[in-house]
Design a protein around this motif. Structure first.
Motif, short mmCIF file in Angstrom:
data_model
loop_
_atom_site.label_atom_id
_atom_site.label_comp_id
_atom_site.label_asym_id
_atom_site.label_seq_id
_atom_site.Cartn_x
_atom_site.Cartn_y
_atom_site.Cartn_z
N LYS A 83 0.84 -1.20 0.00
CA LYS A 83 0.00 0.00 0.00
C LYS A 83 0.87 1.25 0.00
O LYS A 83 0.55 2.25 -0.66
N GLU A 86 2.15 1.67 -3.39
CA GLU A 86 1.03 2.09 -4.24
C GLU A 86 0.76 3.59 -4.08
O GLU A 86 0.54 4.31 -5.06
N ARG A 87 0.80 4.07 -2.85
CA ARG A 87 0.60 5.51 -2.61
C ARG A 87 1.74 6.31 -3.26
O ARG A 87 1.51 7.36 -3.88
N GLN A 89 3.43 5.56 -5.83
CA GLN A 89 3.24 5.60 -7.28
C GLN A 89 2.13 6.57 -7.67
O GLN A 89 2.21 7.24 -8.70
N LYS A 169 10.74 0.21 -5.00
CA LYS A 169 9.60 -0.65 -5.33
C LYS A 169 9.78 -2.09 -4.84
O LYS A 169 9.33 -3.02 -5.47
#
Length: 467
Positions: A83, A86-87, A89, A169
């Motif tokens: 998460k 994801e944030r 990105q 990542k």
């Protein structure tokens, strides 16, 4: 063949800011970017994503200390790395999309593909499908940036032996992250994973971390990061990095030749960056490169070809996004007939660890080497009411001033919000302020900025009020 007043190769902070300024000045402008997203290394795999990860991990770390503020959090607090990434990105996508908006708003034509010289006035744009489109440029700006460096004997596999790009990542928190290089990038990413639970070891060839900054900053940051749990092996020369399955072994010798062996599950190679001119075909345009692979430029950032310019990481000087931006604006204004100027001594440097580290001007070591007579004013954050209220008491502000004229020669700070506070230092030095000038400016109370005033007072006849 499409013709432009300015063709810019590379859409990083230097390139895209230069494109905007060129367009503002009425120049028909095109920009070439080989990746699908604009913004270059900084926006996509550098400044912006690393700060997003630093912010997220900082929130997690702060949560561990909420009880100190009378805030009780029940239940287990977990890290959801997926998460978090994801944030990160999402922040990158939004920022890169903002650059695309700015290109459209300013009528800058964007070409996706690899830019390379056909000759001094023609740039080839090689697209993904292999087709080539040629652009004619009255002026051309090289803004191709930099790539992570490595050591000759290290094979980067991008899985366990990684660069900063892969470190942003990861799909798991490392058990033991071994960082080769104690510079800005390694320390920032090291702190991210240290906060999330990794063991972090830093191996540095020089005798201290952040070796390009003032020695007092290096000493304080080392102390604080050690307190947080980071381990340091300074004055160690890495000689071998090997991988066996999910295990990575780093071997290094200390200053006396004693071998140190570090076993980890990831090794982050963070030994600096190199100028990126691969595939540019600079020789076809007659553009000269230095022995270090940088594009050779004069004081106007002109290359050996008068109509071709170069900016940012690909030329001499600090590899900083804001330095590239200033250079991009400078070239645009020079092309428009203006007379811009950059004072490279006043380009600030920042390390976005917590506490943050920031500096502008000369270091104490540089002044000693140059034989300049100077005086020093120091003020610790622990003496600030705002720092105590926020529980951010690590660090200090250090001001170096000319012993005779009192002109500020350098300002160095480590502490909360230093990345923002350094702007005051740059402003003061831009107008050649004396330490007394700063000491007589009113600073709101309580604020972290008061540390600058107090350090200035300390440099002015040792007049600090709160120590």
């Amino acid at each position: 063949m499409s013709s432009f007043d300015v063709v810019i190769i590379g859409s990083g902070p230097g390139g895209y800011v230069s494109a905007i300024r060129c367009a503002q000045l009425g120049l028909k402008t095109a920009i070439i970017e080989k990746y699908p997203t604009l913004g270059g290394t900084c926006l996509n795999v550098g400044c912006i994503p690393s700060k997003a990860m630093l912010a997220s991990s900082h929130h997690y770390e702060e949560l561990q200390h909420f009880a100190d503020h009378g805030i009780e959090v029940s239940g287990e607090v977990k890290v959801n790395l997926a998460k978090m990434v994801e944030r990160k990105q999402a922040v990158v996508d939004q920022t890169s999309g903002g650059v695309k908006y700015l290109m459209d708003k300013n009528n800058v034509t964007v070409y996706e593909g690899v830019g390379s010289f056909e000759n001094a006035t023609t740039v080839n744009v090689t697209k993904k499908d292999g087709t080539v489109e040629q652009l004619q440029g009255k002026n051309i700006i090289i803004a191709t940036g930099s790539k992570p460096s490595t050591l000759p004997f290290i094979k980067i596999d991008k899985e366990r032996i990684i660069t900063s790009t892969e470190a942003l990542k990861l799909t798991e928190v490392p058990k033991h992250l071994v960082i080769i290089g104690g510079g800005v990038i390694g320390l920032e990413l090291g702190q991210v994973y240290l906060r999330l639970g990794a063991k972090v070891s830093v191996v540095e060839f020089m005798d201290r971390i952040i070796p390009g900054m003032d020695g007092a900053l290096s000493k304080e940051l080392t102390k604080v990061l050690k307190k947080q749990g980071m381990k340091f092996y300074t004055s160690h020369k890495v000689k071998e990095v090997t991988r066996n399955g999910n295990a990575v072994t780093v071997k290094a010798d200390d200053a006396k030749g004693n071998e140190v062996v570090l076993e980890g599950d990831y090794a982050l190679v963070s030994v600096g960056r190199r100028p990126y001119t691969d595939g540019l075909n600079a020789d076809k345009a007659g553009v000269k490169l230095t022995e270090r692979g940088q594009v050779e430029v004069n004081d106007h950032l002109q290359t050996s070809v008068p109509t071709i310019y170069a900016i940012g990481d690909v030329v001499r000087g600090a590899m900083l996004a804001h330095k590239a931006e200033e250079e991009g604006v400078m070239v645009a204004e020079y092309l428009a007939g203006q007379k811009p100027h950059i004072d490279y001594n006043l380009i600030p440097g920042v390390v976005y660890t917590w506490p943050e580290v920031a500096a502008v001007g000369k270091t104490e070591e540089q002044l000693k080497e140059a034989g300049v007579a100077y005086k020093v004013g120091n003020f610790p954050f622990k003496a600030l009411g705002r720092a105590r209220a926020s529980a951010d008491t690590d660090g200090f502000v250090k001001i170096l001033a000319d012993a005779k004229t009192d002109e500020v020669l350098g300002i160095h700070m480590i502490g909360a919000r230093s990345a923002d506070l350094i702007a005051e230092a740059v402003t003061a030095m831009e107008f050649r302020a004396s330490a007394e000038d700063i000491s007589r400016m009113s600073h709101a109370h309580p604020t972290f900025a008061e540390a600058i005033k107090e350090a200035a007072l300390a440099a002015t006849e040792n007049r600090a009020l709160h120590v």
